[in-house]
Write an enzyme that holds these catalytic residues in place. Structure first.
Site, mmCIF file in Angstrom:
data_model
loop_
_atom_site.group_PDB
_atom_site.id
_atom_site.type_symbol
_atom_site.label_atom_id
_atom_site.label_comp_id
_atom_site.label_asym_id
_atom_site.label_seq_id
_atom_site.Cartn_x
_atom_site.Cartn_y
_atom_site.Cartn_z
ATOM 1 C CG HIS A 121 -23.848 14.020 0.340
ATOM 2 N ND1 HIS A 121 -23.746 14.831 1.451
ATOM 3 C CD2 HIS A 121 -24.543 12.537 0.653
ATOM 4 C CE1 HIS A 121 -23.412 14.500 1.979
ATOM 5 N NE2 HIS A 121 -22.959 12.849 1.944
ATOM 6 C CG HIS A 175 -18.397 15.687 0.354
ATOM 7 N ND1 HIS A 175 -19.240 15.662 -0.091
ATOM 8 C CD2 HIS A 175 -18.208 15.709 1.836
ATOM 9 C CE1 HIS A 175 -20.034 16.128 1.450
ATOM 10 N NE2 HIS A 175 -19.376 15.782 2.273
ATOM 11 C CD GLU A 193 -23.044 20.328 -0.605
ATOM 12 O OE1 GLU A 193 -22.693 19.655 0.437
ATOM 13 O OE2 GLU A 193 -23.363 21.215 -0.982
ATOM 14 C CB SER A 215 -18.300 12.701 10.467
ATOM 15 O OG SER A 215 -18.997 14.378 9.607
ATOM 16 C CG ASN A 221 -20.488 18.011 8.763
ATOM 17 O OD1 ASN A 221 -20.402 18.406 10.700
ATOM 18 N ND2 ASN A 221 -20.669 16.954 8.209
HETATM 19 S S1 SF4 Z 1 -25.487 21.931 5.548
HETATM 20 FE FE1 SF4 Z 1 -27.129 22.508 4.374
HETATM 21 S S2 SF4 Z 1 -26.930 22.182 2.450
HETATM 22 FE FE2 SF4 Z 1 -25.705 20.565 3.508
HETATM 23 S S3 SF4 Z 1 -27.757 19.250 3.852
HETATM 24 FE FE3 SF4 Z 1 -27.633 20.190 5.758
HETATM 25 S S4 SF4 Z 1 -28.489 22.128 5.516
HETATM 26 FE FE4 SF4 Z 1 -28.538 20.858 3.649
#
Ligand code: SF4
Length: 279
Positions: free
Chosen positions: A75, A125, A127, A220, A222
């Site tokens: 991240h 998050h 990131e 998670s 995502n």
């Molecule tokens: S989603 Fe894409 S930017 Fe995020 S960690 Fe995975 S490969 Fe890297």
């Protein structure tokens, strides 16, 4: 029941790279612990596998003994934290995903140009916290078009970027709201290609299958976003282990689509696939 598994299911390139980096660091450490600056991955099975190799989560790097090994996660981190980590007497290694590094640089450059930097993302998050750090004082997190409409005028040109795992359609809607307010805004869709592929494959799964199973942890983000998108297309079941699957949920289903979040390990997806196929 036939199982159609998405090609993109499971670890994205950046997560696999970070997990491999942690495992390699642990091999070099020859029994000494390797610490990660926060949880490396939001999956308890993978965390346990890494723990068996000596990889552990660190809550406070300043408390580690001198010479300890510490890994920065995929991240990434804000520049101030990176500098602080570098100032500690630790063996530091950086597993920030290069695609996240690219977005960090875009944020920093836009801020240097005097722009107000809007980041579409989940405010808490890791990131996004890192991206915000690179955007500096003019950085703002938005979660969609409504946030854009509610922003006070920044009195500066505007730039819009995205957290790597956001939904492309949400980014386009947000970009439209930004352009409506600031027609000369710099807009760059930085949703990662791995995210696009994973979300894009859902449509094909929904066309071929009567239901969709998404594998991943409740923590998670995502995985949960992927499940929400899947649920718009087909009845969707989210599980973090094969035993949690209830055959009754698939009554009358001839083919089921199988996908997984970016932090879900391959062996867990395989176990879910085997159990689904047995229904
Ligand atoms: S989603 Fe894409 S930017 Fe995020 S960690 Fe995975 S490969 Fe890297």
């Amino acid at each position: 029941m036939r199982v159609v598994r998405a090609k993109s299911a499971g670890f994205c390139w950046g997560v696999r790279r970070a997990v491999d980096a942690a495992a390699a660091f642990a091999r070099e450490a020859a029994g000494a612990p390797v610490w990660t600056d926060g949880p490396l991955i939001h999956n308890s099975r993978e965390v346990a596998r890494l723990a068996a190799l000596g990889v552990r989560t660190c809550a406070d790097p300043a408390a580690l003994p001198a010479g300890s090994r510490l890994l920065v996660r995929a991240h990434g981190v804000p520049p101030a934290r990176r500098a602080w980590l570098g100032s500690l007497p630790l063996a530091l290694r950086d597993a920030t995903c290069p695609k996240v590094t690219f977005i960090q640089k875009l944020c920093a450059r836009a801020a240097e140009e005097g722009r107000a930097v809007l980041i579409l993302g989940d405010p808490d998050h890791a990131e996004v916290v890192g991206l915000l750090g690179h955007a500096g004082e003019r950085g703002r997190v938005v979660t969609g078009p409504a946030d854009v409409a509610a922003l006070p005028d920044p009195g500066a040109p505007v730039a819009l970027f995205s957290q790597s795992t956001q939904e492309p359609a949400l980014f386009e809607a947000t970009a439209e709201a930004v352009r409506a307010r600031w027609p000369d805004a710099l807009v760059r869709n930085t949703v990662c290609d791995a995210t696009r592929a994973r979300q894009g494959e859902l449509a094909a799964l929904a066309e071929a299958c009567g239901a969709i199973v998404v594998v991943g942890s409740p923590e998670s983000a995502n995985t949960q976003r992927l499940a929400a998108l899947a649920a718009r297309l087909r009845p969707t079941v989210v599980v973090d282990r094969a035993e949690a699957l209830d055959p009754a949920a698939f009554a009358g289903v001839r083919a089921v689509g199988l996908t997984a979040g970016a932090s879900t390990p391959d062996d867990l997806i395989a176990e879910v696939e085997t159990r689904l196929a047995s229904f």
